[in-house]
Design an enzyme around this catalytic site. Sequence first.
Site, PDB file in Angstrom:
ATOM      1  N   ARG A   1      -3.465  -0.487   5.232  1.00 35.82           N
ATOM      2  CA  ARG A   1      -4.039  -1.519   4.366  1.00 35.82           C
ATOM      3  C   ARG A   1      -3.152  -2.737   4.199  1.00 35.82           C
ATOM      4  O   ARG A   1      -3.619  -3.877   4.332  1.00 35.82           O
ATOM      5  CB  ARG A   1      -4.357  -0.924   2.986  1.00 35.82           C
TER       6      ARG A   1
ATOM      7  N   ASP B   1      -8.227   4.007   1.283  1.00 38.37           N
ATOM      8  CA  ASP B   1      -7.271   4.273   2.354  1.00 38.37           C
ATOM      9  C   ASP B   1      -8.027   4.800   3.577  1.00 38.37           C
ATOM     10  O   ASP B   1      -8.619   5.876   3.530  1.00 38.37           O
ATOM     11  CB  ASP B   1      -6.245   5.304   1.886  1.00 38.37           C
TER      12      ASP B   1
ATOM     13  N   CYS C   1       0.862  -1.188   0.000  1.00 35.59           N
ATOM     14  CA  CYS C   1       0.000   0.000   0.000  1.00 35.59           C
ATOM     15  C   CYS C   1       0.901   1.241   0.000  1.00 35.59           C
ATOM     16  O   CYS C   1       2.046   1.161  -0.432  1.00 35.59           O
ATOM     17  CB  CYS C   1      -0.977  -0.016   1.169  1.00 35.59           C
TER      18      CYS C   1
END
Length: 163
Positions: free
Chosen positions: A15, A131, A9
Amino acid sequence: MTYRICVVCSGNICRSPMAETVLRARLAEEGLDGSHTVDSAGTGGWHVGEPADPRAVAALVTAGYRAGAHDHTARRFEHDWFDRYDLVVAMDRGHERELRRLARNQGDAAKVVLLRDHDPDAAPDDRDVPDPYYGDDEGFAACLKIIERGVEGLLDAGVVVRS
């Protein structure tokens, strides 16, 4: 031979540590944890050395994941890491583009997949794992659900080689 996976990520604190934890747990459930390794990294270096975001850890614990992001340390994906991994899983299209830019050749680029390309609930124009960093706890929980569907899709589609 060990099959090696890296989930990527932006900063490697939200994440990708969540996806790393989910993927490890699913592989363990299938008895594949001995033949697979799962790591994570970020495309940027601004969080290198930091632990996973506490909200990410809390979302994982609330969902029943006992091991994973608790002892995480953020790091940045480097171009020569393609030699370390058989599969590199991007959390969104920006990460996918950055990873393909880092690829030294077609072999490296072929290792990159987008997680939500294998999520049966994802619309064709909605392939990014959002996100949750600037949101609240509910955003982390929602993000985790998306990651879980994506991981199931990767496994169901046979993207993760089961040796």
